[in-house]
Design a protein around this motif. Structure first.
Motif, PDB file in Angstrom:
ATOM      1  N   SER A 111      -2.918   4.462  -3.982  1.00 33.02           N
ATOM      2  CA  SER A 111      -1.984   3.557  -4.657  1.00 33.02           C
ATOM      3  C   SER A 111      -2.430   3.261  -6.084  1.00 33.02           C
ATOM      4  O   SER A 111      -1.611   3.217  -7.000  1.00 33.02           O
ATOM      5  CB  SER A 111      -1.841   2.246  -3.884  1.00 33.02           C
ATOM      6  OG  SER A 111      -1.097   2.444  -2.718  1.00 33.02           O
ATOM      7  N   GLU A 112      -3.729   3.032  -6.249  1.00 35.27           N
ATOM      8  CA  GLU A 112      -4.236   2.754  -7.596  1.00 35.27           C
ATOM      9  C   GLU A 112      -3.926   3.912  -8.537  1.00 35.27           C
ATOM     10  O   GLU A 112      -3.488   3.701  -9.670  1.00 35.27           O
ATOM     11  CB  GLU A 112      -5.732   2.470  -7.543  1.00 35.27           C
ATOM     12  CG  GLU A 112      -6.047   1.147  -6.881  1.00 35.27           C
ATOM     13  CD  GLU A 112      -7.523   0.950  -6.562  1.00 35.27           C
ATOM     14  OE1 GLU A 112      -8.321   1.903  -6.737  1.00 35.27           O
ATOM     15  OE2 GLU A 112      -7.871  -0.161  -6.138  1.00 35.27           O
ATOM     16  N   ARG A 162      -4.635  -6.814 -13.810  1.00 35.60           N
ATOM     17  CA  ARG A 162      -4.908  -7.030 -12.389  1.00 35.60           C
ATOM     18  C   ARG A 162      -5.448  -8.433 -12.140  1.00 35.60           C
ATOM     19  O   ARG A 162      -6.243  -8.936 -12.924  1.00 35.60           O
ATOM     20  CB  ARG A 162      -5.944  -6.018 -11.894  1.00 35.60           C
ATOM     21  CG  ARG A 162      -5.457  -4.592 -11.920  1.00 35.60           C
ATOM     22  CD  ARG A 162      -6.626  -3.625 -11.689  1.00 35.60           C
ATOM     23  NE  ARG A 162      -6.233  -2.260 -11.907  1.00 35.60           N
ATOM     24  CZ  ARG A 162      -6.218  -1.640 -13.081  1.00 35.60           C
ATOM     25  NH1 ARG A 162      -6.594  -2.286 -14.169  1.00 35.60           N
ATOM     26  NH2 ARG A 162      -5.832  -0.398 -13.188  1.00 35.60           N
ATOM     27  N   GLU A 167      -4.935  -8.886  -1.513  1.00 39.14           N
ATOM     28  CA  GLU A 167      -3.938  -8.079  -2.223  1.00 39.14           C
ATOM     29  C   GLU A 167      -4.080  -8.371  -3.708  1.00 39.14           C
ATOM     30  O   GLU A 167      -3.983  -9.520  -4.138  1.00 39.14           O
ATOM     31  CB  GLU A 167      -2.527  -8.387  -1.745  1.00 39.14           C
ATOM     32  CG  GLU A 167      -2.243  -7.905  -0.328  1.00 39.14           C
ATOM     33  CD  GLU A 167      -2.083  -6.387  -0.198  1.00 39.14           C
ATOM     34  OE1 GLU A 167      -1.800  -5.715  -1.217  1.00 39.14           O
ATOM     35  OE2 GLU A 167      -2.245  -5.880   0.927  1.00 39.14           O
ATOM     36  N   THR A 216       3.141  -4.606  -8.371  1.00 38.18           N
ATOM     37  CA  THR A 216       2.864  -4.218  -6.996  1.00 38.18           C
ATOM     38  C   THR A 216       1.547  -4.852  -6.598  1.00 38.18           C
ATOM     39  O   THR A 216       0.789  -5.285  -7.470  1.00 38.18           O
ATOM     40  CB  THR A 216       2.809  -2.682  -6.838  1.00 38.18           C
ATOM     41  OG1 THR A 216       2.846  -2.352  -5.444  1.00 38.18           O
ATOM     42  CG2 THR A 216       1.574  -2.085  -7.497  1.00 38.18           C
ATOM     43  N   THR A 217       1.298  -4.930  -5.306  1.00 41.23           N
ATOM     44  CA  THR A 217      -0.011  -5.375  -4.855  1.00 41.23           C
ATOM     45  C   THR A 217      -0.681  -4.219  -4.139  1.00 41.23           C
ATOM     46  O   THR A 217      -0.031  -3.443  -3.444  1.00 41.23           O
ATOM     47  CB  THR A 217       0.050  -6.613  -3.933  1.00 41.23           C
ATOM     48  OG1 THR A 217       0.769  -6.301  -2.745  1.00 41.23           O
ATOM     49  CG2 THR A 217       0.672  -7.784  -4.657  1.00 41.23           C
ATOM     50  N   ILE A 218      -1.992  -4.125  -4.319  1.00 38.76           N
ATOM     51  CA  ILE A 218      -2.775  -3.046  -3.735  1.00 38.76           C
ATOM     52  C   ILE A 218      -4.065  -3.645  -3.171  1.00 38.76           C
ATOM     53  O   ILE A 218      -4.759  -4.396  -3.858  1.00 38.76           O
ATOM     54  CB  ILE A 218      -3.107  -1.966  -4.789  1.00 38.76           C
ATOM     55  CG1 ILE A 218      -1.818  -1.414  -5.421  1.00 38.76           C
ATOM     56  CG2 ILE A 218      -3.948  -0.849  -4.170  1.00 38.76           C
ATOM     57  CD1 ILE A 218      -2.057  -0.457  -6.577  1.00 38.76           C
ATOM     58  N   HIS A 271      -0.962  -5.883  -9.485  1.00 31.71           N
ATOM     59  CA  HIS A 271      -1.019  -5.002 -10.650  1.00 31.71           C
ATOM     60  C   HIS A 271       0.274  -5.211 -11.423  1.00 31.71           C
ATOM     61  O   HIS A 271       1.349  -4.948 -10.898  1.00 31.71           O
ATOM     62  CB  HIS A 271      -1.118  -3.531 -10.216  1.00 31.71           C
ATOM     63  CG  HIS A 271      -2.406  -3.187  -9.554  1.00 31.71           C
ATOM     64  ND1 HIS A 271      -3.215  -2.180 -10.012  1.00 31.71           N
ATOM     65  CD2 HIS A 271      -3.048  -3.717  -8.487  1.00 31.71           C
ATOM     66  CE1 HIS A 271      -4.293  -2.102  -9.256  1.00 31.71           C
ATOM     67  NE2 HIS A 271      -4.205  -3.030  -8.314  1.00 31.71           N
ATOM     68  N   GLN A 318       6.736  -1.315  -0.836  1.00 31.78           N
ATOM     69  CA  GLN A 318       6.096  -0.240  -0.068  1.00 31.78           C
ATOM     70  C   GLN A 318       6.491   1.119  -0.622  1.00 31.78           C
ATOM     71  O   GLN A 318       7.604   1.282  -1.134  1.00 31.78           O
ATOM     72  CB  GLN A 318       6.488  -0.288   1.413  1.00 31.78           C
ATOM     73  CG  GLN A 318       5.874  -1.434   2.164  1.00 31.78           C
ATOM     74  CD  GLN A 318       6.137  -1.351   3.657  1.00 31.78           C
ATOM     75  OE1 GLN A 318       7.235  -1.041   4.097  1.00 31.78           O
ATOM     76  NE2 GLN A 318       5.117  -1.654   4.451  1.00 31.78           N
ATOM     77  N   THR A 326       0.849  -1.174   0.000  1.00 29.80           N
ATOM     78  CA  THR A 326       0.000   0.000   0.000  1.00 29.80           C
ATOM     79  C   THR A 326       0.887   1.227   0.000  1.00 29.80           C
ATOM     80  O   THR A 326       1.924   1.251   0.646  1.00 29.80           O
ATOM     81  CB  THR A 326      -0.936   0.039   1.229  1.00 29.80           C
ATOM     82  OG1 THR A 326      -0.168  -0.099   2.409  1.00 29.80           O
ATOM     83  CG2 THR A 326      -1.979  -1.057   1.169  1.00 29.80           C
ATOM     84  N   ASN A 364      -7.751   1.166  -1.925  1.00 31.67           N
ATOM     85  CA  ASN A 364      -6.603   2.056  -1.735  1.00 31.67           C
ATOM     86  C   ASN A 364      -6.443   2.888  -3.009  1.00 31.67           C
ATOM     87  O   ASN A 364      -5.611   2.590  -3.868  1.00 31.67           O
ATOM     88  CB  ASN A 364      -5.346   1.245  -1.428  1.00 31.67           C
ATOM     89  CG  ASN A 364      -4.160   2.129  -1.097  1.00 31.67           C
ATOM     90  OD1 ASN A 364      -4.105   3.296  -1.459  1.00 31.67           O
ATOM     91  ND2 ASN A 364      -3.192   1.545  -0.405  1.00 31.67           N
TER      92      ASN A 364
END
Length: 179
Positions: free
Chosen positions: A135-136, A152, A169, A126-128, A172, A91, A2, A132
């Motif tokens: 972050s997106e 995704r 999670e 990355t994971t989101i 992306h 992060q 995140t 969030n």
């Protein structure tokens, strides 16, 4: 992953903000831990892990330093062992006093450029967690700036986290990157 209050502005503030973007060093580990903790949104790892990250993954991470040389933001990442052209961003955090200046986007662009120059980079992951939006927006704007598409898929479902309720999670994948 995140992003802590990721900020995307890239206006004239960027030109006057006396921030340098560099590789982290071990001495930055404590500051990165504090930035993650103070973010209020990141999963905070042990202080030990931030020290190790600054030692072992400095080549694939970045720290933003304010005018006094102290860290005011960071990105931690690593190149995936099974996909050497893929940087996984773990992060992203920016100190509250430096938000609203496009620093998260600058950090991400600088890190991607450095990793591309040093080891070849064709994709970023990355994971989101759902919801969030900061972050997106950060990673969608990165993809747009680099002429890449975003795919995704859920990487880790809620039930896979052993330590209590955790949002899923979503992975992306951004690529291929045009540098």
């Amino acid at each position: 992953m995140t992003a802590a209050q990721a900020d995307l502005r890239t206006d004239s503030t960027e030109k006057t903000d006396p921030v340098s973007i560099e590789r982290p060093v071990v001495a930055d580990g404590a500051a990165l831990w504090r930035l993650a903790k103070d973010s209020g949104t990141l999963d905070v790892n042990s202080s030990y892990s931030y020290l190790l990250w600054c030692r072992d993954f400095a080549a694939t991470s970045a720290v933003a330093r304010g005018a006094d040389g102290e860290p005011v933001g960071f990105i931690t990442g690593y190149v995936r062992p099974d996909r050497p052209g893929t940087l996984l961003v773990w992060q992203v955090a920016v100190d509250a006093g430096h938000r609203g200046r496009g620093l998260a986007a600058r950090l991400l662009d600088a890190l991607a450029a450095r990793v591309a120059a040093e080891s070849g980079l064709t994709a970023l992951e990355t994971t989101i967690a759902p919801g969030n939006t900061a972050s997106e927006r950060l990673f969608a704007s990165f993809a747009a700036r680099h002429g890449a598409r975003v795919e995704r898929e859920v990487l880790f479902r809620t039930a896979e986290f052993p330590d209590g309720p955790h949002d899923p999670e979503v992975l992306h994948r951004i690529g291929p990157l045009n540098h």
